[in-house]
Design a protein around this motif. Structure first.
Motif, PDB file in Angstrom:
ATOM      1  N   ILE A 170       0.839  -1.204   0.000  1.00 56.14           N
ATOM      2  CA  ILE A 170       0.000   0.000   0.000  1.00 56.14           C
ATOM      3  C   ILE A 170       0.870   1.249   0.000  1.00 56.14           C
ATOM      4  CG2 ILE A 170      -1.629   1.359   1.374  1.00 56.14           C
ATOM      5  CD1 ILE A 170      -2.751  -1.354   2.385  1.00 56.14           C
ATOM      6  N   ALA A 171       1.850   1.264   0.895  1.00 58.27           N
ATOM      7  CA  ALA A 171       2.722   2.437   0.977  1.00 58.27           C
ATOM      8  C   ALA A 171       3.472   2.661  -0.325  1.00 58.27           C
ATOM      9  CB  ALA A 171       3.708   2.260   2.129  1.00 58.27           C
ATOM     10  N   ALA A 172       3.968   1.594  -0.927  1.00 59.22           N
ATOM     11  CA  ALA A 172       4.720   1.733  -2.175  1.00 59.22           C
ATOM     12  C   ALA A 172       3.840   2.253  -3.294  1.00 59.22           C
ATOM     13  CB  ALA A 172       5.330   0.387  -2.564  1.00 59.22           C
ATOM     14  N   ARG A 173       2.637   1.738  -3.399  1.00 51.10           N
ATOM     15  CA  ARG A 173       1.748   2.163  -4.486  1.00 51.10           C
ATOM     16  C   ARG A 173       1.287   3.602  -4.301  1.00 51.10           C
ATOM     17  NH1 ARG A 173      -0.705  -3.855  -4.389  1.00 51.10           N
ATOM     18  NH2 ARG A 173       0.387  -4.630  -6.240  1.00 51.10           N
ATOM     19  N   LEU A 174       1.062   4.004  -3.060  1.00 47.74           N
ATOM     20  CA  LEU A 174       0.628   5.375  -2.814  1.00 47.74           C
ATOM     21  C   LEU A 174       1.749   6.386  -3.029  1.00 47.74           C
ATOM     22  CD1 LEU A 174      -1.620   5.074   0.368  1.00 47.74           C
ATOM     23  CD2 LEU A 174      -2.354   5.499  -1.978  1.00 47.74           C
ATOM     24  N   THR A 175       2.970   5.972  -2.846  1.00 48.52           N
ATOM     25  CA  THR A 175       4.096   6.898  -2.946  1.00 48.52           C
ATOM     26  C   THR A 175       4.878   6.753  -4.250  1.00 48.52           C
ATOM     27  OG1 THR A 175       5.534   5.357  -1.752  1.00 48.52           O
ATOM     28  CG2 THR A 175       4.339   6.993  -0.439  1.00 48.52           C
ATOM     29  N   GLY A 176       4.386   5.910  -5.151  1.00 52.95           N
ATOM     30  CA  GLY A 176       5.026   5.764  -6.454  1.00 52.95           C
ATOM     31  C   GLY A 176       6.338   5.009  -6.418  1.00 52.95           C
ATOM     32  N   ARG A 177       6.513   4.166  -5.397  1.00 54.46           N
ATOM     33  CA  ARG A 177       7.747   3.408  -5.279  1.00 54.46           C
ATOM     34  C   ARG A 177       7.519   1.966  -5.726  1.00 54.46           C
ATOM     35  NH1 ARG A 177      11.039   6.364  -1.845  1.00 54.46           N
ATOM     36  NH2 ARG A 177      12.234   4.551  -1.166  1.00 54.46           N
ATOM     37  N   LYS A 178       8.628   1.234  -5.894  1.00 51.72           N
ATOM     38  CA  LYS A 178       8.507  -0.165  -6.294  1.00 51.72           C
ATOM     39  C   LYS A 178       7.941  -0.991  -5.139  1.00 51.72           C
ATOM     40  CE  LYS A 178      12.154  -0.193  -9.791  1.00 51.72           C
ATOM     41  NZ  LYS A 178      13.438  -0.800 -10.235  1.00 51.72           N
ATOM     42  N   VAL A 179       7.072  -1.915  -5.491  1.00 49.39           N
ATOM     43  CA  VAL A 179       6.415  -2.737  -4.487  1.00 49.39           C
ATOM     44  C   VAL A 179       7.321  -3.905  -4.093  1.00 49.39           C
ATOM     45  CG1 VAL A 179       4.417  -4.193  -3.976  1.00 49.39           C
ATOM     46  CG2 VAL A 179       4.140  -2.125  -5.369  1.00 49.39           C
ATOM     47  N   PRO A 180       7.711  -3.992  -2.826  1.00 48.36           N
ATOM     48  CA  PRO A 180       8.550  -5.113  -2.388  1.00 48.36           C
ATOM     49  C   PRO A 180       7.719  -6.365  -2.158  1.00 48.36           C
ATOM     50  CG  PRO A 180       8.067  -3.715  -0.528  1.00 48.36           C
ATOM     51  CD  PRO A 180       7.426  -3.047  -1.730  1.00 48.36           C
ATOM     52  N   THR A 181       8.362  -7.496  -2.112  1.00 50.59           N
ATOM     53  CA  THR A 181       7.674  -8.731  -1.750  1.00 50.59           C
ATOM     54  C   THR A 181       8.322  -9.290  -0.491  1.00 50.59           C
ATOM     55  OG1 THR A 181       9.107  -9.990  -3.246  1.00 50.59           O
ATOM     56  CG2 THR A 181       6.955  -9.311  -4.085  1.00 50.59           C
ATOM     57  N   VAL A 182       7.485  -9.635   0.468  1.00 51.53           N
ATOM     58  CA  VAL A 182       7.934 -10.184   1.742  1.00 51.53           C
ATOM     59  C   VAL A 182       7.890 -11.706   1.650  1.00 51.53           C
ATOM     60  CG1 VAL A 182       7.378 -10.375   4.189  1.00 51.53           C
ATOM     61  CG2 VAL A 182       7.110  -8.179   3.015  1.00 51.53           C
ATOM     62  N   PRO A 183       8.918 -12.419   2.102  1.00 51.35           N
ATOM     63  CA  PRO A 183       8.891 -13.889   2.059  1.00 51.35           C
ATOM     64  C   PRO A 183       7.719 -14.438   2.874  1.00 51.35           C
ATOM     65  CG  PRO A 183      11.112 -13.085   2.505  1.00 51.35           C
ATOM     66  CD  PRO A 183      10.202 -11.901   2.617  1.00 51.35           C
ATOM     67  N   LEU A 184       6.940 -15.311   2.266  1.00 49.65           N
ATOM     68  CA  LEU A 184       5.822 -15.965   2.940  1.00 49.65           C
ATOM     69  C   LEU A 184       6.141 -17.455   3.005  1.00 49.65           C
ATOM     70  CD1 LEU A 184       2.851 -14.172   1.129  1.00 49.65           C
ATOM     71  CD2 LEU A 184       3.795 -13.624   3.371  1.00 49.65           C
ATOM     72  N   ARG A 185       6.711 -17.875   4.110  1.00 51.47           N
ATOM     73  CA  ARG A 185       7.108 -19.270   4.256  1.00 51.47           C
ATOM     74  C   ARG A 185       7.115 -19.643   5.737  1.00 51.47           C
ATOM     75  NH1 ARG A 185      12.794 -21.467   3.894  1.00 51.47           N
ATOM     76  NH2 ARG A 185      11.757 -22.703   5.512  1.00 51.47           N
ATOM     77  N   TYR A 186       7.246 -20.928   6.004  1.00 49.88           N
ATOM     78  CA  TYR A 186       7.272 -21.411   7.374  1.00 49.88           C
ATOM     79  C   TYR A 186       8.663 -21.893   7.748  1.00 49.88           C
ATOM     80  CZ  TYR A 186       2.212 -21.336   6.788  1.00 49.88           C
ATOM     81  OH  TYR A 186       0.920 -20.928   6.549  1.00 49.88           O
ATOM     82  N   PHE A 187       8.944 -21.854   9.042  1.00 47.48           N
ATOM     83  CA  PHE A 187      10.214 -22.341   9.570  1.00 47.48           C
ATOM     84  C   PHE A 187       9.998 -23.412  10.642  1.00 47.48           C
ATOM     85  CE2 PHE A 187      11.017 -18.063   8.021  1.00 47.48           C
ATOM     86  CZ  PHE A 187      12.171 -18.239   7.263  1.00 47.48           C
ATOM     87  N   ASN A 188       9.006 -23.200  11.491  1.00 46.89           N
ATOM     88  CA  ASN A 188       8.730 -24.180  12.526  1.00 46.89           C
ATOM     89  C   ASN A 188       7.304 -24.023  13.036  1.00 46.89           C
ATOM     90  OD1 ASN A 188       8.863 -21.968  14.444  1.00 46.89           O
ATOM     91  ND2 ASN A 188      11.084 -22.174  14.392  1.00 46.89           N
TER      92      ASN A 188
END
Length: 403
Positions: A306-324
């Motif tokens: 949301i912040a990236a799209r509102l401010t015209g910046r590139k949208v990052p991707t956060v890792p979505l995975r499990y560890f334990n």
């Protein structure tokens, strides 16, 4: 005019998203409103502790969001109109109000699921909410030595509830009813330790058993067996909040909002859904399970997108995975089952007191992370607006890149 962001629900995901948005966006450009029915944060992962008689640390939102610019509105959400971009809420005094948004973060989460089993709603208790945990706490306090408590559900919640109650009240006769084998998704080491703890705490495990009905003083199984129960605790999974299904948002069969990789609704680009309310895909193209472990990274992803799209910046991707998978087995024992990225158990597992300490650190860290949603320096960016266009139209999605 400020861009209006409304966050519905202040569990782990909604509370984190609101705070993270406040750290990402300039206060002059946005108005962030967090709608929640309770005035302090509920540590849902500790509801079995609350039910067993332990007192939890109060975490008032007024302190958590002091100086951040996040406005807390104490109210119950009654409806969402995704086409008109409005939310209907009702305050504790019965006052109804309609809120207008430019961007909505839907994080209403889930509650207990009775699966339509007869008698559950009338006779069983639940720990999916603080009111439910407090009701169970009161009922357990009223039991006398030797009375039976039956926990239905062999997942993480059921195992934690059964062991917590058995440890806190060794005078009670605690049993757990599991549709499958006890801990059958765990590694060999994990299953062995779980059985050892059940034996030490005197918990009876009814494995491969279906519950057909719940009565005031017993649980009836599919084969007609009656299991005595002065109190029945129902922990067979979660059902998402029903409001999304009543909207024009695209939802899955179970009512979860269908989202893309950035937690954005596939049908309404000004709506983001996170936590238990969202159907998001993880590693192996498998849906993320309803859990704090899934929900917090989802909230990071949504807020940053949301912040990236509102401010015209590139949208990052956060890792979505499990560890334990972190499982408390009372206050003095635990089980940390290490898993693959898509949540399948591997051979490695941590057990005993060290695992209990590990789980406690995770729980404390999760609560700390809600109040501290951004690591490192805070950089608030200005919202970009084009003349003659709405804020939502301005917030076009640029190319996504990995963080």
């Amino acid at each position: 005019m400020q861009h209006r962001i409304i966050v519905l629900g202040a569990g782990y995901t909604g509370a984190t998203a609101a705070g993270r948005l406040a750290k990402r966006l300039h206060r002059d450009d946005v108005a962030i409103t967090l709608v929640n029915a309770e005035e302090d944060f509920v540590e849902r992962v500790r509801m079995h502790q609350l039910a067993a008689g332990q007192d939890l640390t109060p975490r008032p939102f007024a302190e958590m969001y002091a100086g951040t610019g996040v406005e807390l509105k104490l109210a119950k959400v009654t409806a969402v109109d995704a086409d008109a971009r409005t939310v209907a809420v009702t305050a504790a005094d019965g006052t109804a109000q309609t809120l207008q948004y430019d961007t909505l973060v839907y994080a209403l989460g889930s509650g207990w699921d009775d699966h339509g089993v007869p008698g559950v709603a009338e006779h069983a208790e639940q720990i999916a909410s603080r009111p439910g945990a407090l009701r169970l706490r009161e009922r357990l306090a009223g039991l006398t030595a030797g009375q039976p408590v039956v926990v239905v559900g062999g997942g993480l919640t059921g195992i934690e509830a059964a062991t917590e109650i058995a440890e806190a009240r060794p005078d009670l006769d605690v049993a757990l009813v599991a549709r499958d084998g006890l801990g059958d998704w765990l590694s060999d080491k994990g299953r062995a330790h779980l059985r050892k703890v059940f034996g030490r705490l005197g918990i009876t495990a009814h494995e491969h058993t279906e519950v057909a009905a719940v009565e005031a003083d017993r649980v009836r199984t599919g084969d007609g067996t009656a299991i005595p129960a002065a109190v029945t605790v129902w922990t067979t999974g979660f059902a998402v909040h029903p409001i999304a299904r009543a909207t024009t948002l695209e939802v899955a069969d179970n009512g979860q909002i269908v989202v893309d990789r950035t937690m954005r609704s596939v049908s309404h680009p000004d709506v983001y859904a996170i936590g238990d309310a969202a159907l998001a895909m993880g590693p192996g193209d498998k849906p993320l399970r309803m859990s704090c472990a899934s929900g917090v990274p989802m909230s990071w992803q949504a807020a940053d997108a949301i912040a990236a799209r509102l401010t015209g910046r590139k949208v990052p991707t956060v890792p979505l995975r499990y560890f334990n998978q972190c499982i408390s087995l009372g206050r003095r024992d635990g089980l940390i089952q290490y898993v693959t990225a898509d949540d399948r158990a591997v051979r490695a597992a941590l057990t005993g007191r060290l695992a209990a300490r590990y789980k406690e650190i995770i729980c404390k860290g999760a609560a700390w992370g809600v109040a501290h949603p951004v690591m490192g320096p805070v950089r608030r960016h200005r919202v970009v607006r084009a003349e003659g266009r709405t804020a939502t139209e301005t917030a076009a999605a640029p190319t996504e890149v990995a963080a």
